[in-house]
Design an enzyme around this catalytic site. Structure first.
Site, PDB file in Angstrom:
ATOM      1  CG  ASP A 283      72.556 113.449 -27.151  1.00 23.65           C
ATOM      2  OD1 ASP A 283      73.483 112.881 -27.776  1.00 23.65           O
ATOM      3  OD2 ASP A 283      71.723 112.835 -26.462  1.00 23.65           O
TER       4      ASP A 283
ATOM      5  CE1 TYR B  10      71.293 106.594 -24.677  1.00 29.14           C
ATOM      6  CE2 TYR B  10      72.157 104.760 -25.940  1.00 29.14           C
ATOM      7  CZ  TYR B  10      71.161 105.309 -25.166  1.00 29.14           C
ATOM      8  OH  TYR B  10      70.036 104.572 -24.866  1.00 29.14           O
ATOM      9  CG  HIS B  11      76.479 110.728 -30.316  1.00 32.55           C
ATOM     10  ND1 HIS B  11      76.039 110.636 -31.622  1.00 32.55           N
ATOM     11  CD2 HIS B  11      76.925 109.486 -29.985  1.00 32.55           C
ATOM     12  CE1 HIS B  11      76.190 109.404 -32.058  1.00 32.55           C
ATOM     13  NE2 HIS B  11      76.727 108.681 -31.079  1.00 32.55           N
ATOM     14  N   PRO B  12      76.471 113.234 -25.985  1.00 38.52           N
ATOM     15  CG  PRO B  12      76.670 112.791 -23.681  1.00 38.52           C
ATOM     16  CD  PRO B  12      76.463 112.112 -25.009  1.00 38.52           C
TER      17      PRO B  12
END
Length: 549
Positions: free
Chosen positions: A290, A464-466
């Site tokens: 992330d 919020y970049h998993p």
């Protein structure tokens, strides 16, 4: 209609995939647990802080206590709505740097280097603002625009970057990512241009795609081949058959969960939950990555920020203007200026990203600094920390165990400290002096390594970049989950097409590369020769070996 292809997840990649399969005349069923995206909370760009905090649109996932962040439990928003996370995100459009994709290829994702993926980025977009057709698309479903930058703070931030010695870029999604410039967004005619609007609605209109609402519980595999998906709806469990293939596009959290519920994953972990092992793939749920960021906030010395609208009357005015005209502040996500810089000499492409926002507020909109202020979201792009997604239960309705293991690598702390100090230098430039009153956070008193580390421990937030939990690689790689044609290794007729397959997180926000993955996976599913590579050379700072800027 019996579908040739069943797609689980109507998100960024799933919508693109459904559109391209339907365009080729295929029959497709899309399973989505969430419902409609109608209404201003999703469609109005200026309302972006609302949908990710609404249970009707968000899965409501949370991490386990993060040991390196003082045991904090972090929110992990994922879209539970048509359009998936493209319907609840900040609408920022970043492809990633060319070197990101070359690194993918070096890590075993053959055919996913920059020259290979650039044609798909061009195919998917209509760029209303880019640097020309060599790099940008002109007739794709996804409209890409830039905000008007009417607020003087946007251009002041870009100029401050220039004054600090960094390049100015006219198109970070084109020839040159490195530098400061205008930010791009998936906004069209004042409306959020999500994957649902760009891809899914035209696909449904073709008559070759049907959308089923319900919870996908597992992939049904018979004699080593995926034959359909079991879905809970109407109080029962229904088998949705696939004549040809099943594609998981359910997010980097729910895709590995579904794989494990279906018997594909680490054998010992599946055994703990009484699940029959059909394919022992230890990489399922591993490699979770992330981006973290902090909000460098400043009090403004002039009343030029959005704080004047941060009241009931102001929000009503903005909302009414948007409802009736699709214009005004509600027609922008307010991320209209950005920057990508290298943190040190010897780093060949940017590893720090900036989003500038003309108000000092939390991303979820729940807390605003008192009075006029502004902020830059800043964070390193290539953390070395890795986490995992694991089953909590064999019950499909139970959320998985999410452990990002944030800040577990010592380099993460050094990189973040550097980002704080470089950001302060940018905001000290002459272009920002007329607007900067004082630093709100971290605050001028937070200066030593220990003080910055303590601030980071309490205040870093997920961007919020998993991604990465079913990573792509060669079939000989024991930790790879899918091969370069997105086929799940060890099972026939099953593929993954979402951010799960990314070997490494890209430089920036993930909506654009997720859609690209759906576009490219469609050609693999259709048995087509991939689009011809485009050897457009990206800009690399000529003195990167010896200079930080």
């Amino acid at each position: 209609m019996t579908a040739e292809f069943v797609i689980v997840g109507a998100g960024s990649a799933g919508c693109a995939l459904a559109f391209r399969l339907a365009e080729a005349g295929r029959r497709v069923t899309v399973i989505e647990h969430g419902g409609t995206d109608a209404g201003p909370f999703i469609q109005m760009p200026g309302a972006l802080s609302y949908p990710m905090n609404m249970g009707i649109y968000d899965w409501g996932l949370k991490t386990e206590p993060e040991p390196h962040l003082g045991g904090r439990v972090m929110a992990t928003p994922r879209g539970k709505v048509i359009g998936g996370s493209s319907s609840i995100n900040g609408m920022v459009y970043v492809r990633g740097h060319a070197r990101d994709f070359d690194a993918w290829a070096e890590m075993g994702a053959d055919g996913w280097g920059y020259a290979d993926v650039l044609p798909y980025f061009r195919r998917m977009e209509t760029s209303h603002c880019g640097s020309g057709p060599e790099f940008r698309g002109t007739d794709g479903p996804l409209h890409i625009t830039r905000g008007p930058r009417a607020n003087p703070l946007f251009d002041a931030f870009i100029e401050a970057g220039r004054q600090a010695g960094y390049p100015v870029t006219t198109d970070y999604n084109g020839h040159q990512q490195e530098g400061f410039g205008p930010m791009e967004a998936t906004i069209w005619k004042g409306r959020r241009w999500s994957a649902a609007n760009a891809y899914l609605r035209p696909a449904l209109a073709s008559g070759r795609v049907r959308l089923l609402r319900g919870l996908a519980e597992r992939v049904v595999i018979r004699e080593g081949r995926a034959v359909g998906v079991e879905m809970a709806r109407g109080g029962g469990v229904e088998l949705i058959p696939a004549e040809r293939e099943v594609i998981l596009a359910a997010s980097s959290i729910n895709t590995p969960k579904l794989l494990m519920l279906s018997g594909i994953g680490p054998a010992s972990h599946l055994g703990e939950h009484g699940i029959e092992v059909l394919a022992d793939r230890p990489g399922v749920g591993a490699n979770l990555q992330d981006h973290l960021e902090i909000y460098m906030q400043y009090a403004a010395s002039q009343p030029v920020t959005l704080y004047r609208y941060w009241n009931l009357f102001g929000k009503a005015l903005v909302g009414a203007q948007w409802l009736f005209t699709r214009t005004g502040l509600g027609a922008s996500n307010q991320f209209e200026a950005c920057g990508f810089i290298r943190s040190a000499a010897g780093i060949d492409y940017p590893d720090i990203q900036y989003h500038f926002l003309p108000i000092a507020v939390r991303y979820d909109g729940k807390a605003v600094a008192e009075g006029h202020g502004f902020q830059a979201h800043v964070g390193p792009m290539r953390s070395k920390s890795r986490g995992s997604v694991r089953l909590r239960s064999a019950d499909p309705a139970v959320p998985p165990v999410i452990r990002f293991n944030y800040m577990s690598h010592p380099d993460d702390w050094a990189e973040f400290r550097n980002a704080v100090r470089l950001t302060r230098e940018i905001f000290a430039q002459p272009a920002m002096r007329p607007f900067v009153k004082a630093e709100i956070q971290p605050g001028a008193g937070v200066a030593s390594d220990d003080q910055i580390d303590a601030f980071l421990r309490d205040h870093v937030e997920s961007a919020y970049h998993p991604c990465g939990t079913a990573r792509m690689g060669r079939r000989s790689d024991p930790m790879a989950v899918v091969d370069p044609e997105t086929r799940v290794i060890g099972v026939e007729g099953l593929r993954v097409a979402d951010s799960s397959i990314f070997p490494q997180v890209t430089n920036g926000n993930l909506n654009a590369p997720s859609i690209m993955a759906g576009e490219k996976a469609a050609d693999h599913l259709l048995g087509r020769t991939p689009l011809a590579p485009l050897n457009a050379a990206p800009w690399i700072h000529p003195d990167w070996r010896t200079a930080q800027r």
